[in-house]
Design an enzyme around this catalytic site. Sequence first.
Site, PDB file in Angstrom:
ATOM      1  N   HIS A   1       5.276 -14.698  -2.917  1.00 31.50           N
ATOM      2  CA  HIS A   1       4.528 -13.417  -2.660  1.00 31.50           C
ATOM      3  C   HIS A   1       5.517 -12.293  -2.251  1.00 31.50           C
ATOM      4  O   HIS A   1       5.343 -11.181  -2.510  1.00 31.50           O
ATOM      5  CB  HIS A   1       3.735 -13.920  -1.429  1.00 31.50           C
TER       6      HIS A   1
ATOM      7  N   GLU B   1       0.749  -1.295   0.094  1.00 35.62           N
ATOM      8  CA  GLU B   1       0.122  -0.012   0.053  1.00 35.62           C
ATOM      9  C   GLU B   1       0.819   1.297   0.144  1.00 35.62           C
ATOM     10  O   GLU B   1       0.256   2.344  -0.258  1.00 35.62           O
ATOM     11  CB  GLU B   1      -0.835   0.017   1.254  1.00 35.62           C
TER      12      GLU B   1
ATOM     13  N   ASN C   1      13.496   4.860  -0.583  1.00 38.86           N
ATOM     14  CA  ASN C   1      13.111   3.512  -0.436  1.00 38.86           C
ATOM     15  C   ASN C   1      13.719   3.004   1.019  1.00 38.86           C
ATOM     16  O   ASN C   1      15.037   2.595   0.699  1.00 38.86           O
ATOM     17  CB  ASN C   1      13.493   2.473  -1.581  1.00 38.86           C
TER      18      ASN C   1
END
Length: 154
Positions: A88, A58, A113
């Site tokens: 995943h 998100e 990041n």
Amino acid sequence: MTHYEGDLRPAGARFVIVCSRWNARITDALVAGACRTLVDNGVSDDAVDVVRVPGAWEIPIVANLLAQVGQHAAIIALGCVVRGDTRHYEHVADLCAEGMMSVQMQTGVPVLNGVLAVECIKDAEMRAGGSHGNKGAETALAALEMVSLLEKLP
């Protein structure tokens, strides 16, 4: 020849930390390191916002919205994705990074990041205040420098 380099004291800049809640023990330490670093370098507490999102997946959409609003000089993205038994982990880590890069390239707002992509929780602990330092603090330093550098470039 002109040489440009950022410093660690961009005047009057606002920062936002977008951090995932997943692996909260780790991400809380990353946020603490980032906040401490910003304050230690002259950014007032009221010039730092923290936005919590469910997970690393998100982060890009929230970073995009914040960048478009334009109230922050830089976005510090923090999170922790730990490899599991499935692919995943790779999808989340890779697409989160791609999304953040896309946001900064499209908006001109630096998105730093600091999302850890680690093999195991021990690796994360070492990077959240352990033997490998605090990547939240390091990401905040990079944010400070990038804001300053972008202000100086012609």
